[in-house]
Design a protein around this motif. Structure first.
Motif, short mmCIF file in Angstrom:
data_model
loop_
_atom_site.label_atom_id
_atom_site.label_comp_id
_atom_site.label_asym_id
_atom_site.label_seq_id
_atom_site.Cartn_x
_atom_site.Cartn_y
_atom_site.Cartn_z
N ALA A 1 80.79 15.66 -7.81
CA ALA A 1 80.16 15.84 -6.86
C ALA A 1 78.58 15.53 -7.35
O ALA A 1 77.43 15.59 -6.82
CB ALA A 1 80.25 17.63 -6.65
N GLN A 2 78.11 15.88 -8.64
CA GLN A 2 77.13 15.83 -9.56
C GLN A 2 76.49 13.92 -8.85
O GLN A 2 75.19 13.97 -8.28
CB GLN A 2 76.81 16.17 -10.70
CG GLN A 2 77.04 17.32 -10.86
CD GLN A 2 77.16 17.44 -12.29
OE1 GLN A 2 77.40 16.39 -13.44
NE2 GLN A 2 77.44 18.70 -13.42
N LEU A 3 77.08 13.62 -8.57
CA LEU A 3 76.98 11.60 -8.86
C LEU A 3 76.23 11.28 -8.08
O LEU A 3 76.02 10.69 -6.94
CB LEU A 3 77.74 11.10 -9.25
CG LEU A 3 77.55 11.32 -11.06
CD1 LEU A 3 78.50 9.84 -11.69
CD2 LEU A 3 76.35 10.94 -11.60
N ILE A 4 77.01 11.87 -6.36
CA ILE A 4 77.42 11.39 -4.95
C ILE A 4 76.28 11.52 -4.85
O ILE A 4 75.77 10.10 -3.68
CB ILE A 4 78.23 11.73 -3.54
CG1 ILE A 4 80.02 11.65 -4.73
CG2 ILE A 4 78.26 12.22 -2.38
CD1 ILE A 4 80.79 12.61 -4.23
N ASP A 5 75.79 12.46 -4.79
CA ASP A 5 74.27 12.11 -3.90
C ASP A 5 72.86 11.38 -5.01
O ASP A 5 72.50 10.37 -4.06
CB ASP A 5 73.19 13.57 -4.54
CG ASP A 5 73.68 14.84 -3.45
OD1 ASP A 5 74.07 14.67 -1.98
OD2 ASP A 5 73.85 15.35 -3.66
N SER A 6 73.46 10.82 -5.90
CA SER A 6 72.57 9.94 -5.92
C SER A 6 73.15 8.21 -6.34
O SER A 6 72.47 7.59 -5.61
CB SER A 6 71.58 10.12 -7.57
OG SER A 6 73.04 10.12 -8.74
N LYS A 7 74.08 8.51 -5.99
CA LYS A 7 74.91 6.64 -6.29
C LYS A 7 75.86 6.75 -5.22
O LYS A 7 76.15 5.53 -4.91
CB LYS A 7 76.25 6.68 -7.03
CG LYS A 7 75.21 7.41 -8.71
CD LYS A 7 76.17 6.26 -9.83
CE LYS A 7 74.94 6.63 -10.66
NZ LYS A 7 74.83 5.54 -11.75
N GLY A 8 76.19 8.04 -4.47
CA GLY A 8 77.13 7.13 -2.90
C GLY A 8 78.93 7.67 -3.24
O GLY A 8 78.42 8.04 -4.57
N LEU A 9 79.51 7.76 -2.03
CA LEU A 9 81.00 7.85 -2.46
C LEU A 9 82.18 7.04 -3.43
O LEU A 9 82.15 7.42 -4.24
CB LEU A 9 81.72 8.85 -1.30
CG LEU A 9 82.85 8.88 -2.08
CD1 LEU A 9 83.25 10.33 -3.00
CD2 LEU A 9 83.43 9.18 -0.50
#
Length: 147
Positions: A62-70
């Protein structure tokens, strides 16, 4: 932990987590534990039962999705089954290639040995053939009662 509690803790909807779960199962070929719950008198339903390790992974994702995509977040947190499969295939290929080289060396040694043995047998056969012909010639010359 059930999916509703996890969705609430992450501030996401249940449908979002179901979509994430489906993508994780596809990309990482990960299998989640499921428990059976009775939802009606004659109806049961299987729902995911996330352990603490899986909950931590969902939190990290959930922390990574905004910066890296799903997709990239899933690959980073859960792994990529395609890459793992390719690595396994490459490892098997390397092992088979080495086994083939060893087999070929062994076969070449055996072939050399058999060639030498064949040559030796040919020499012995030639010697015996000459001796037999000499014996026949010698017997033709002897005529009489006591050869």
């Amino acid at each position: 932990m059930d999916i509703q509690t996890l969705a609430h803790d992450l501030g996401k909807s249940v449908s979002t987590l179901k979509r994430w779960k489906k993508q994780i199962e596809h990309l990482a070929e990960y299998e989640f534990e499921e428990k059976t719950v009775q939802i009606g008198r004659n109806q049961i339903q299987k729902i995911p039962d996330f352990d603490s390790k899986e909950v931590r992974r969902f939190q990290k994702m959930a922390q990574l999705i905004d910066s890296k995509g799903l997709e990239q977040a899933i690959i980073q947190v859960w792994g990529n089954a395609r890459v793992l499969s390719l690595e396994n295939i490459q490892n098997k290929h390397n092992h088979l290639a080495q086994a083939f080289v060893n087999y070929r060396l062994q076969a070449n040694k055996q072939m050399d040995y058999l060639k030498k043995e064949n040559q030796s047998l040919k020499t012995e056969l030639d010697t015996l053939t000459h001796e037999f012909k000499a014996y026949q010639e010698n017997n033709k010359k002897k005529k009489g009662l006591f050869k």
